[in-house]
Motif scaffolding. Structure first.
Motif, PDB file in Angstrom:
ATOM      1  N   LEU A 182       0.912  -1.248  -0.099  1.00  0.00           N
ATOM      2  CA  LEU A 182      -0.073   0.122   0.000  1.00  0.00           C
ATOM      3  C   LEU A 182       0.767   1.230   0.142  1.00  0.00           C
ATOM      4  CD1 LEU A 182      -2.542  -1.066   2.732  1.00  0.00           C
ATOM      5  CD2 LEU A 182      -2.704  -1.246   0.290  1.00  0.00           C
ATOM      6  N   SER A 183       0.347   2.249  -0.750  1.00  0.00           N
ATOM      7  CA  SER A 183       1.277   3.585  -0.750  1.00  0.00           C
ATOM      8  C   SER A 183       1.043   4.170   0.457  1.00  0.00           C
ATOM      9  CB  SER A 183       0.554   4.274  -1.764  1.00  0.00           C
ATOM     10  OG  SER A 183      -0.659   4.616  -1.850  1.00  0.00           O
ATOM     11  N   GLN A 184       1.976   4.967   0.706  1.00  0.00           N
ATOM     12  CA  GLN A 184       1.872   5.699   2.031  1.00  0.00           C
ATOM     13  C   GLN A 184       0.374   6.301   2.582  1.00  0.00           C
ATOM     14  OE1 GLN A 184       5.131   8.096   3.520  1.00  0.00           O
ATOM     15  NE2 GLN A 184       6.562   6.691   2.285  1.00  0.00           N
ATOM     16  N   GLU A 185      -0.089   7.146   1.462  1.00  0.00           N
ATOM     17  CA  GLU A 185      -1.349   7.816   1.846  1.00  0.00           C
ATOM     18  C   GLU A 185      -2.686   6.789   2.135  1.00  0.00           C
ATOM     19  OE1 GLU A 185       0.529   7.915  -1.044  1.00  0.00           O
ATOM     20  OE2 GLU A 185      -0.701   8.254  -2.783  1.00  0.00           O
ATOM     21  N   VAL A 186      -2.335   5.397   1.495  1.00  0.00           N
ATOM     22  CA  VAL A 186      -3.390   4.485   1.780  1.00  0.00           C
ATOM     23  C   VAL A 186      -3.003   3.664   3.045  1.00  0.00           C
ATOM     24  CG1 VAL A 186      -4.367   2.249   0.959  1.00  0.00           C
ATOM     25  CG2 VAL A 186      -4.142   4.269  -0.808  1.00  0.00           C
ATOM     26  N   TYR A 187      -1.862   3.302   3.242  1.00  0.00           N
ATOM     27  CA  TYR A 187      -1.301   2.545   4.682  1.00  0.00           C
ATOM     28  C   TYR A 187      -1.770   3.429   5.629  1.00  0.00           C
ATOM     29  CZ  TYR A 187       1.566  -0.375   7.335  1.00  0.00           C
ATOM     30  OH  TYR A 187       2.288  -1.131   8.268  1.00  0.00           O
ATOM     31  N   TYR A 188      -1.480   4.694   5.871  1.00  0.00           N
ATOM     32  CA  TYR A 188      -1.544   5.482   6.970  1.00  0.00           C
ATOM     33  C   TYR A 188      -2.878   6.173   6.782  1.00  0.00           C
ATOM     34  CZ  TYR A 188       3.305   4.639   7.806  1.00  0.00           C
ATOM     35  OH  TYR A 188       4.476   4.102   7.718  1.00  0.00           O
ATOM     36  N   GLY A 189      -3.667   6.454   5.753  1.00  0.00           N
ATOM     37  CA  GLY A 189      -4.884   7.245   5.498  1.00  0.00           C
ATOM     38  C   GLY A 189      -5.966   6.554   6.330  1.00  0.00           C
ATOM     39  N   ARG A 190      -7.059   7.460   6.752  1.00  0.00           N
ATOM     40  CA  ARG A 190      -8.046   7.145   7.550  1.00  0.00           C
ATOM     41  C   ARG A 190      -9.334   7.234   6.594  1.00  0.00           C
ATOM     42  NH1 ARG A 190      -6.313   4.807  12.460  1.00  0.00           N
ATOM     43  NH2 ARG A 190      -4.204   5.195  12.712  1.00  0.00           N
ATOM     44  N   SER A 191      -9.303   7.416   5.497  1.00  0.00           N
ATOM     45  CA  SER A 191     -10.332   7.951   4.734  1.00  0.00           C
ATOM     46  C   SER A 191     -11.061   7.115   4.124  1.00  0.00           C
ATOM     47  CB  SER A 191      -9.540   8.817   3.732  1.00  0.00           C
ATOM     48  OG  SER A 191      -8.846   8.163   2.870  1.00  0.00           O
ATOM     49  N   VAL A 192     -11.987   7.409   3.482  1.00  0.00           N
ATOM     50  CA  VAL A 192     -12.815   6.586   2.415  1.00  0.00           C
ATOM     51  C   VAL A 192     -12.078   5.807   1.395  1.00  0.00           C
ATOM     52  CG1 VAL A 192     -14.840   6.288   0.834  1.00  0.00           C
ATOM     53  CG2 VAL A 192     -15.073   7.316   3.075  1.00  0.00           C
ATOM     54  N   ALA A 193     -11.196   6.863   0.574  1.00  0.00           N
ATOM     55  CA  ALA A 193     -10.253   6.240  -0.365  1.00  0.00           C
ATOM     56  C   ALA A 193      -9.372   5.354  -0.013  1.00  0.00           C
ATOM     57  CB  ALA A 193      -9.551   7.411  -1.124  1.00  0.00           C
ATOM     58  N   ALA A 194      -8.827   5.615   1.355  1.00  0.00           N
ATOM     59  CA  ALA A 194      -7.754   4.619   1.774  1.00  0.00           C
ATOM     60  C   ALA A 194      -8.575   3.123   2.044  1.00  0.00           C
ATOM     61  CB  ALA A 194      -7.217   5.225   2.990  1.00  0.00           C
ATOM     62  N   ALA A 195      -9.673   3.291   2.560  1.00  0.00           N
ATOM     63  CA  ALA A 195     -10.526   2.004   2.864  1.00  0.00           C
ATOM     64  C   ALA A 195     -10.617   1.273   1.334  1.00  0.00           C
ATOM     65  CB  ALA A 195     -11.698   2.286   3.645  1.00  0.00           C
ATOM     66  N   ALA A 196     -11.111   1.903   0.591  1.00  0.00           N
ATOM     67  CA  ALA A 196     -11.458   1.385  -0.805  1.00  0.00           C
ATOM     68  C   ALA A 196     -10.325   0.700  -1.373  1.00  0.00           C
ATOM     69  CB  ALA A 196     -12.134   2.154  -1.705  1.00  0.00           C
ATOM     70  N   VAL A 197      -9.191   1.482  -1.520  1.00  0.00           N
ATOM     71  CA  VAL A 197      -8.087   0.872  -2.283  1.00  0.00           C
ATOM     72  C   VAL A 197      -7.364  -0.342  -1.559  1.00  0.00           C
ATOM     73  CG1 VAL A 197      -5.660   1.329  -2.928  1.00  0.00           C
ATOM     74  CG2 VAL A 197      -7.405   3.047  -3.312  1.00  0.00           C
ATOM     75  N   ALA A 198      -7.197  -0.348   0.011  1.00  0.00           N
ATOM     76  CA  ALA A 198      -6.978  -1.206   0.923  1.00  0.00           C
ATOM     77  C   ALA A 198      -7.792  -2.591   0.802  1.00  0.00           C
ATOM     78  CB  ALA A 198      -6.731  -0.804   2.314  1.00  0.00           C
ATOM     79  N   ALA A 199      -9.029  -2.507   0.748  1.00  0.00           N
ATOM     80  CA  ALA A 199      -9.903  -3.648   0.393  1.00  0.00           C
ATOM     81  C   ALA A 199      -9.830  -4.068  -0.908  1.00  0.00           C
ATOM     82  CB  ALA A 199     -11.288  -3.151   0.991  1.00  0.00           C
ATOM     83  N   HIS A 200      -9.482  -3.350  -2.070  1.00  0.00           N
ATOM     84  CA  HIS A 200      -9.516  -3.708  -3.384  1.00  0.00           C
ATOM     85  C   HIS A 200      -8.190  -4.429  -3.365  1.00  0.00           C
ATOM     86  CE1 HIS A 200      -9.623  -3.599  -7.907  1.00  0.00           C
ATOM     87  NE2 HIS A 200      -8.211  -3.439  -7.654  1.00  0.00           N
ATOM     88  N   GLU A 201      -6.997  -4.229  -2.998  1.00  0.00           N
ATOM     89  CA  GLU A 201      -6.023  -4.822  -2.937  1.00  0.00           C
ATOM     90  C   GLU A 201      -6.078  -6.388  -2.033  1.00  0.00           C
ATOM     91  OE1 GLU A 201      -3.880  -4.350  -5.391  1.00  0.00           O
ATOM     92  OE2 GLU A 201      -4.574  -2.125  -5.599  1.00  0.00           O
ATOM     93  N   CYS A 202      -6.821  -6.034  -1.164  1.00  0.00           N
ATOM     94  CA  CYS A 202      -7.128  -7.448  -0.319  1.00  0.00           C
ATOM     95  C   CYS A 202      -7.880  -8.559  -1.091  1.00  0.00           C
ATOM     96  CB  CYS A 202      -7.509  -7.274   0.952  1.00  0.00           C
ATOM     97  SG  CYS A 202      -6.212  -6.439   2.087  1.00  0.00           S
ATOM     98  N   GLY A 203      -8.657  -7.671  -1.895  1.00  0.00           N
ATOM     99  CA  GLY A 203      -9.577  -8.475  -2.843  1.00  0.00           C
ATOM    100  C   GLY A 203      -8.853  -9.270  -3.798  1.00  0.00           C
ATOM    101  N   HIS A 204      -7.567  -8.989  -4.338  1.00  0.00           N
ATOM    102  CA  HIS A 204      -6.928  -9.863  -5.060  1.00  0.00           C
ATOM    103  C   HIS A 204      -6.229 -10.643  -4.288  1.00  0.00           C
ATOM    104  CE1 HIS A 204      -7.236  -7.507  -8.586  1.00  0.00           C
ATOM    105  NE2 HIS A 204      -6.511  -6.219  -8.152  1.00  0.00           N
ATOM    106  N   ALA A 205      -6.129 -10.629  -2.959  1.00  0.00           N
ATOM    107  CA  ALA A 205      -5.254 -11.570  -2.034  1.00  0.00           C
ATOM    108  C   ALA A 205      -6.393 -12.725  -1.803  1.00  0.00           C
ATOM    109  CB  ALA A 205      -4.880 -11.025  -0.599  1.00  0.00           C
ATOM    110  N   VAL A 206      -7.677 -12.383  -1.706  1.00  0.00           N
ATOM    111  CA  VAL A 206      -8.714 -13.377  -1.389  1.00  0.00           C
ATOM    112  C   VAL A 206      -8.856 -13.989  -2.724  1.00  0.00           C
ATOM    113  CG1 VAL A 206     -10.976 -13.582  -1.160  1.00  0.00           C
ATOM    114  CG2 VAL A 206      -9.974 -12.001   0.093  1.00  0.00           C
TER     115      VAL A 206
END
Length: 228
Positions: free
Chosen positions: A77-101
Motif C-alpha cells: 500500500l502507498s503511504q497515503e493508503v497505508y496510513y490514511g483513515r479516509s474512504v479512499a484509503a479504505a476502498a483501495v486497501a480492501a481492493h488490493e486485499c480482494g486480489h489476495a482473496v
C-alpha cells in the motif's frame, strides 16, 4: 481514420485518469467514521477471510502504487493508503486485499493472468521495436514476417489487458461487499464514496484495454493490407 480514433482514445484516457485522480483526492479528504487506517483495514479483511500468510507492507513507489504481489504474498500500500483513515484509503486497501482473496480461493481469471505474466513481460519489452522494424521492412522490402511477430506479441499484451478486467472488477466487488458486511463503511455516503472511487479506478483499466485493442487492429491492418 485510425489517427482520429487514436486521438479520441488518448483524450478519453486523459479524461478518465484526471477524473480518477480527482475522485481519489476527494475521497482522501473524506474521513472514515470508524477511524481505521488502510493498513488496519487490510489486516482485518485478510484475517476475516481466513488469510494469515499475507503481509501488509507500506510501499515507497509514490502515489497510487498500491498492488498485491502473488509471488511473495504481500499487499503493498502507498503511504497515503497505508496510513490514511479516509474512504479512499479504505476502498483501495480492501481492493488490493480482494486480489489476495482471489489468490487464496484460486480465482480462475487471476490464475490465468498470473500464468501469462512472464510471457507478456517479454512481449511488452520487445513489441515497440519489433513493430517499428516490421513496418520498415514491410515498406522497403515487402517482408511481412517481422511485423507478424510484432502483431503476435501485441495480441498477447492486448489479451492480457482484457483478462485484467474481470480480475479488477471482481476484486472491487469483493472489497465493496466486505466493507459493507464488516461495517467498515458505516454510512451510505461512505459506501457510495468507496464505490465511486473504485468505479473510476476500474475505468482506467477499461480505457487501457480499448487502447491496446485499437493499436492491435491498426498494426494488423497494416500487415494484412500490405500482404493483399
Amino acid at each position: 481514420m485510425y489517427w482520429i480514433i487514436f486521438i479520441g482514445i488518448a483524450l478519453i484516457s486523459w479524461i478518465v485518469q484526471s477524473r480518477f485522480k480527482s475522485k481519489f483526492k476527494k475521497y482522501s479528504e473524506f474521513p472514515l467514521a470508524s477511524g481505521l487506517s488502510g493498513a488496519e483495514i487490510a489486516q482485518k479483511m485478510l484475517h476475516e477471510n481466513g488469510i494469515h500468510d499475507v503481509q501488509v507492507l507500506v510501499a515507497n513507489d509514490g502515489q497510487l502504487s498500491d498492488h498485491y504481489n502473488p509471488g511473495n504474498k504481500t499487499v503493498n500500500l502507498s503511504q497515503e493508503v497505508y496510513y490514511g483513515r479516509s474512504v479512499a484509503a479504505a476502498a483501495v486497501a480492501a481492493h488490493e486485499c480482494g486480489h489476495a482473496v482471489q489468490h487464496a480461493t484460486a480465482y480462475s481469471w487471476l490464475q490465468f493472468r498470473s500464468a501469462m505474466v512472464p510471457v507478456v513481460s517479454v512481449a511488452s519489452r520487445l513489441t515497440s521495436w519489433v513493430l517499428l522494424a516490421g513496418v520498415l521492412l514491410m515498406a522497403f522490402a515487402q517482408n511481412p514476417w517481422i511485423l507478424a511477430v510484432g502483431v503476435g506479441a501485441l495480441f498477447l499484451t492486448t489479451l492480457f489487458s482484457f483478462i485484467t478486467l474481470p480480475v479488477e472488477f471482481d476484486a472491487s466487488n469483493r472489497a465493496l461487499a466486505w466493507l459493507n458486511t464488516a461495517n467498515v463503511t458505516h454510512s451510505k455516503e461512505e459506501h457510495d464514496g468507496a464505490k465511486d472511487a473504485l468505479k473510476w479506478a476500474a475505468m482506467t483499466y477499461v480505457v487501457a484495454a480499448l487502447s491496446a485493442l485499437v493499436t492491435l487492429l491498426y498494426y494488423a491492418y497494416i500487415l494484412f493490407a500490405k500482404r493483399d
